[in-house]
Motif scaffolding. Structure first.
Motif, PDB file in Angstrom:
ATOM      1  N   UNK A  97       0.843  -1.204   0.000  1.00 50.92           N
ATOM      2  CA  UNK A  97       0.000   0.000   0.000  1.00 50.92           C
ATOM      3  C   UNK A  97       0.874   1.248   0.000  1.00 50.92           C
ATOM      4  N   UNK A  98       1.947   1.216   0.767  1.00 48.96           N
ATOM      5  CA  UNK A  98       2.861   2.365   0.770  1.00 48.96           C
ATOM      6  C   UNK A  98       3.392   2.620  -0.636  1.00 48.96           C
ATOM      7  N   UNK A  99       3.782   1.563  -1.344  1.00 50.99           N
ATOM      8  CA  UNK A  99       4.324   1.735  -2.687  1.00 50.99           C
ATOM      9  C   UNK A  99       3.268   2.228  -3.670  1.00 50.99           C
ATOM     10  N   UNK A 100       2.031   1.781  -3.521  1.00 49.94           N
ATOM     11  CA  UNK A 100       0.949   2.273  -4.376  1.00 49.94           C
ATOM     12  C   UNK A 100       0.751   3.768  -4.168  1.00 49.94           C
ATOM     13  N   UNK A 101       0.750   4.204  -2.924  1.00 50.62           N
ATOM     14  CA  UNK A 101       0.583   5.629  -2.622  1.00 50.62           C
ATOM     15  C   UNK A 101       1.769   6.435  -3.150  1.00 50.62           C
ATOM     16  N   UNK A 102       2.971   5.896  -3.006  1.00 52.02           N
ATOM     17  CA  UNK A 102       4.152   6.576  -3.537  1.00 52.02           C
ATOM     18  C   UNK A 102       4.013   6.800  -5.038  1.00 52.02           C
ATOM     19  N   UNK A 103       3.537   5.784  -5.731  1.00 56.05           N
ATOM     20  CA  UNK A 103       3.393   5.877  -7.186  1.00 56.05           C
ATOM     21  C   UNK A 103       2.422   6.983  -7.570  1.00 56.05           C
ATOM     22  N   UNK A 104       1.299   7.078  -6.850  1.00 56.08           N
ATOM     23  CA  UNK A 104       0.309   8.108  -7.171  1.00 56.08           C
ATOM     24  C   UNK A 104       0.820   9.501  -6.826  1.00 56.08           C
ATOM     25  N   UNK A 105       1.484   9.649  -5.693  1.00 53.75           N
ATOM     26  CA  UNK A 105       2.004  10.958  -5.310  1.00 53.75           C
ATOM     27  C   UNK A 105       3.114  11.413  -6.243  1.00 53.75           C
ATOM     28  N   UNK A 106       3.857  10.468  -6.780  1.00 52.43           N
ATOM     29  CA  UNK A 106       4.950  10.791  -7.695  1.00 52.43           C
ATOM     30  C   UNK A 106       4.434  11.475  -8.958  1.00 52.43           C
ATOM     31  N   UNK A 107       3.229  11.117  -9.405  1.00 51.97           N
ATOM     32  CA  UNK A 107       2.675  11.679 -10.633  1.00 51.97           C
ATOM     33  C   UNK A 107       2.389  13.170 -10.510  1.00 51.97           C
ATOM     34  N   UNK A 108       2.218  13.670  -9.297  1.00 54.86           N
ATOM     35  CA  UNK A 108       1.823  15.066  -9.093  1.00 54.86           C
ATOM     36  C   UNK A 108       2.959  15.940  -8.573  1.00 54.86           C
ATOM     37  N   UNK A 109       4.187  15.447  -8.674  1.00 57.26           N
ATOM     38  CA  UNK A 109       5.321  16.244  -8.214  1.00 57.26           C
ATOM     39  C   UNK A 109       5.530  17.431  -9.154  1.00 57.26           C
ATOM     40  N   UNK A 110       5.666  18.610  -8.575  1.00 55.94           N
ATOM     41  CA  UNK A 110       5.928  19.835  -9.332  1.00 55.94           C
ATOM     42  C   UNK A 110       6.832  20.725  -8.492  1.00 55.94           C
ATOM     43  N   UNK A 111       7.222  21.855  -9.078  1.00 54.96           N
ATOM     44  CA  UNK A 111       8.071  22.795  -8.349  1.00 54.96           C
ATOM     45  C   UNK A 111       7.396  23.240  -7.059  1.00 54.96           C
ATOM     46  N   UNK A 112       6.095  23.461  -7.103  1.00 58.00           N
ATOM     47  CA  UNK A 112       5.375  23.963  -5.931  1.00 58.00           C
ATOM     48  C   UNK A 112       5.053  22.885  -4.901  1.00 58.00           C
ATOM     49  N   UNK A 113       4.974  21.621  -5.342  1.00 59.63           N
ATOM     50  CA  UNK A 113       4.550  20.562  -4.419  1.00 59.63           C
ATOM     51  C   UNK A 113       5.684  19.691  -3.902  1.00 59.63           C
ATOM     52  N   UNK A 114       6.855  19.750  -4.550  1.00 62.67           N
ATOM     53  CA  UNK A 114       7.896  18.767  -4.246  1.00 62.67           C
ATOM     54  C   UNK A 114       8.399  18.873  -2.807  1.00 62.67           C
TER      55      UNK A 114
END
Length: 405
Positions: free
Chosen positions: A298-315
């Protein structure tokens, strides 16, 4: 009249003597990649033989990259032509392939400039790349003067499509007709067990909402639940109060424990731009739950989804989140992204949050910046300058910033 002998012809049809067959099939495994070059005018003047590289992409089990030389690959072509090459970016020996390079016409007229081997017969067959770093392409891909006045260049941007066809030979042997095996349905069966509440032996109270579950299922999936139910004296409790968690999050947690999947639509809805902070999303809260109950997948699934939304403002906030909940893969991606876009990240509100709340991560970011500088073949001076300002406590405008104690 004499009796004639009877001669019987026996055909040996035993399986061991049946004729067999095989067939050699040679074909290409194809894949494509689009390389967008933004800021073409700024790339000019970087020097003959120096290139801008695309991200690596995989075709046929090998990695490839597109190299664009704004000032030409060889000295004799400088100031006259731009060069484009395709490079084998992974280990390999005698990799045979076909290539196609397309310079996209951005006027919408479809008059692309195409160099292709797929539609014509090559005298010596596909090209062979001997080792990692081998390249194929055109030193004189396009005259620079013509390119800069053409429809291929729009808003200082070029688009190059690349298709690679890796040659593969396989042996197709005669065999029996295969029997199709259906996909696993164990998740749906356990999911029905959760929905019907049949045989449930524990109730969770989450912010006043009740959830019925099965101790054996939870213990099989989570070492934390296993300890709580079978290794502690309170394992016979019939109702457990879960604090500091929303019912929506706990419901999604149970759904994953029983079905080994998450409802994708729920995660996508919570990752929309209307949410003010990444920490408020369902995915982030599930990451915290995964860490709490030691659910690695589950941790890895969440990591994968959060990775898609990485930006300058969110990183910066995503990095802090990953560090807090031991999401090592996501943390590594955030550090790399922040290091490669350091000047812009330092101007964001999230970076101020990082400095205030996670000083140790700032040190890790410095180490990553240093590693990125070592890996880069060009442009390192600017990165090192920003890195020096950050390590000295300065801002990106060169002013000194008093370190907090």
């Amino acid at each position: 009249m004499s009796e004639q002998p009877i001669i019987t012809h026996v055909s040996d049809t035993s399986p061991l003597n049946r004729p067999t067959s095989s067939r050699s099939v040679t074909e290409t495994v194809n894949g494509s990649h689009r390389f967008v070059i933004q800021g073409y005018s700024l790339a000019k003047g970087m020097g003959v033989g120096k290139h801008i590289a695309s991200d690596n992409f995989t075709v046929g089990g090998h990695q490839w990259a597109i190299y664009f030389y704004p000032d030409g690959k060889n000295p004799e072509d400088t100031s006259t032509y731009v060069s484009v090459f395709i490079a084998l970016a992974s280990e390999g020996t005698d990799v045979r392939a076909l290539f196609e390079l397309t310079l996209v016409d951005q006027s919408g007229k479809g008059k692309h400039k195409v160099h292709s081997h797929f539609d014509r017969s090559l005298e010596s067959g596909p090209y062979t790349l001997k080792y990692r770093g081998s390249m194929w392409g055109y030193k004189r891909f396009f005259r620079r003067a013509m390119l800069e006045t053409s429809d291929y260049l729009k808003d200082d941007c070029l688009k190059i499509n690349c298709t690679v066809g890796v040659v593969r030979s396989t042996i197709d042997c005669s065999s029996l007709h295969p029997i199709q095996v259906p996909d696993s349905d164990i998740g749906s069966h356990f999911g029905m067990l959760l929905e019907n509440m049949e045989g449930s032996d524990v109730v969770f109270s989450v912010a006043g909402e009740k959830f019925h579950a099965h101790k054996l299922v939870l213990a099989a999936r989570s070492p934390v639940f296993r300890t709580e139910f079978f290794d502690e004296l309170e394992g016979d409790k019939q109702e457990i109060v879960v604090a500091d968690m929303e019912p929506t999050v706990f419901k999604a947690l149970l759904h994953f424990i029983y079905r080994d999947s998450l409802v994708e639509e729920e995660l996508e809805d919570t990752s929309s731009s209307s949410i003010p902070s990444v920490t408020d999303s369902l995915t982030a809260k599930l990451l915290a739950a995964a860490d709490l109950y030691d659910l690695t997948r589950l941790r890895r699934v969440c990591e994968s989804h959060l990775c898609k939304d990485i930006s300058v403002n969110s990183v910066s906030r995503t990095l802090a989140l990953a560090d807090r909940y031991h999401a090592t893969e996501l943390k590594a991606v955030c550090l790399r992204f922040a290091a490669e876009n350091l000047a812009a990240v330092m101007q964001s509100d999230g970076f101020e949050y990082l400095k205030e709340n996670c000083p140790s991560l700032q040190s890790e970011l410095l180490k990553t910046v240093a590693g990125c500088d070592d890996d880069c073949s060009s442009g390192g001076g600017k990165s090192r300058s920003v890195w020096a300002q950050l390590s000295d406590g300065g801002d990106t405008n060169g002013r000194r910033v008093r370190q907090r104690t």
